[in-house]
Design a protein around this motif. Structure first.
Motif, PDB file in Angstrom:
ATOM      1  N   CYS A  87     -16.677   1.900   9.558  1.00  0.00           N
ATOM      2  CA  CYS A  87     -15.822   1.620   8.614  1.00  0.00           C
ATOM      3  C   CYS A  87     -14.759   2.247   8.609  1.00  0.00           C
ATOM      4  N   ARG A  88     -13.539   1.681   8.525  1.00  0.00           N
ATOM      5  CA  ARG A  88     -12.377   2.193   8.199  1.00  0.00           C
ATOM      6  C   ARG A  88     -12.062   3.257   7.139  1.00  0.00           C
ATOM      7  N   GLU A  89     -12.518   2.942   6.215  1.00  0.00           N
ATOM      8  CA  GLU A  89     -12.354   3.807   4.811  1.00  0.00           C
ATOM      9  C   GLU A  89     -13.757   3.916   4.302  1.00  0.00           C
ATOM     10  N   GLN A  98     -15.456   5.479   1.827  1.00  0.00           N
ATOM     11  CA  GLN A  98     -15.581   5.400   0.593  1.00  0.00           C
ATOM     12  C   GLN A  98     -15.195   4.029  -0.251  1.00  0.00           C
ATOM     13  N   TRP A  99     -13.997   3.496   0.393  1.00  0.00           N
ATOM     14  CA  TRP A  99     -13.850   2.218   0.039  1.00  0.00           C
ATOM     15  C   TRP A  99     -14.739   1.122   0.291  1.00  0.00           C
ATOM     16  N   CYS A 122      -0.360   0.042   7.931  1.00  0.00           N
ATOM     17  CA  CYS A 122      -1.569  -0.246   7.095  1.00  0.00           C
ATOM     18  C   CYS A 122      -2.366  -1.189   7.279  1.00  0.00           C
ATOM     19  N   ASN A 141       0.944  -1.099   0.159  1.00  0.00           N
ATOM     20  CA  ASN A 141       0.011  -0.079   0.008  1.00  0.00           C
ATOM     21  C   ASN A 141       0.997   1.206  -0.033  1.00  0.00           C
ATOM     22  N   LYS A 189      -5.081   0.162   9.306  1.00  0.00           N
ATOM     23  CA  LYS A 189      -5.925   1.330   8.899  1.00  0.00           C
ATOM     24  C   LYS A 189      -6.800   0.982   7.519  1.00  0.00           C
ATOM     25  N   LEU A 190      -6.222   0.132   6.918  1.00  0.00           N
ATOM     26  CA  LEU A 190      -6.931  -0.143   5.592  1.00  0.00           C
ATOM     27  C   LEU A 190      -8.201  -1.164   5.707  1.00  0.00           C
ATOM     28  N   ALA A 191      -9.174  -0.486   4.910  1.00  0.00           N
ATOM     29  CA  ALA A 191     -10.874  -1.458   5.326  1.00  0.00           C
ATOM     30  C   ALA A 191     -10.351  -2.837   4.343  1.00  0.00           C
TER      31      ALA A 191
END
Length: 266
Positions: free
Chosen positions: A93-95, A97-98, A69, A52, A72-74
């Motif tokens: 949700c962590r992200e 938009q993802w 990472c 990432n 923090k990444l969804a």
């Protein structure tokens, strides 16, 4: 010839019913099907980079990430492995938009035969790569829903009656008995009518897809190869199935070593 760079899981697609594999290495894509039957050497230079952020890391987490990472990444969250625990609706949700882009897209619930009948889910756009990645010899989409959470609910209902795991050793030895996925589908759908109704799932009417693999010889005994223990791995490439290279010296799970800097000589 020689190529060097960070590797990640092999890209896959079908061509005339045969799984095709390309290994991402640095900024290149190497056709691995072309190397079946040839001697290859893969050498790990003790360097790992996060898939990432690109930073160097001493250890790979969540298939190719540094620890920050992975936290923090969804795409590294627990709900990816257990979609029934999706928590987007809770605002956690962590992200976000993802989550919208990936978890609120069409998902398919399927049956596959990789070491016996199993149920699984995948984003619709990942068909048939998902099945190739699991080493399935055939697969059948049975239901479609509009969110990942609903697909997880259906998978949980089906897991009461059918396995959701692959015996990877059996799969790699090709000890797989042909089964009638259509008949199993009909039996299973009759048992989960309430969940189909509550999720608004669409029942699919498909034929099972057959998948062949570029393998000239399957191993009779499974020995796992590991770059952390053996930085240089050499042998004739006997075949490729799932995300494994089948070498005369053992089997190597490419996905496990995402982010590793490798030199391949062929």
């Amino acid at each position: 010839m020689q190529l060097s760079g960070n590797i990640s899981k092999m890209h896959t697609h079908l061509n005339r019913g045969v799984a095709q594999y390309q290994l991402p290495i640095g900024d290149k894509l190497l056709s691995m099907n072309d190397l079946v039957g040839e001697e290859i050497t893969l050498s790990f230079d003790q360097t790992i980079h996060c898939q990432n952020c690109g930073k160097q890391t001493n250890k790979s987490y969540s298939q190719g990430h540094c620890y920050p990472c992975s936290q923090k990444l969804a795409s590294c969250d627990l709900c990816i492995m257990k979609p029934e625990t999706c928590h987007y609706h809770l605002g956690t949700c962590r992200e976000p938009q993802w989550g919208l882009d990936n978890c609120f897209s069409p998902h398919v619930i399927y049956l596959a035969n990789s070491s016996g009948a199993k149920v699984g889910i995948t984003r619709k756009r990942n068909i048939p790569s998902r099945w190739i990645d699991q080493g399935a010899i055939n697969a059948l989409p049975i239901l479609e829903v509009d969110t990942r959470l609903k697909s997880g609910e259906l998978e949980m209902a089906l897991k009461q009656f059918v396995n959701d795991k692959t015996n990877w050793r059996q799969m790699l030895k090709n000890e797989v008995t042909p089964i009638d996925l259509l008949a199993i589908r009909d039996q299973l759908l009759s048992k989960i009518g309430n969940t189909i109704e509550s999720t608004g799932a669409q029942i699919l009417d498909n034929e099972a897809l057959e998948i062949n693999y570029p393998v000239v010889e399957y191993p009779s005994k499974i020995s796992s190869l590991n770059f952390d223990k053996t930085p240089t791995i050499t042998g004739v490439l006997k075949g490729i199935k799932a995300q494994y290279l089948i070498l005369e010296s053992g089997v190597l799970n490419i996905r496990k070593f995402s982010g590793y800097n490798i030199t391949i000589t062929y």
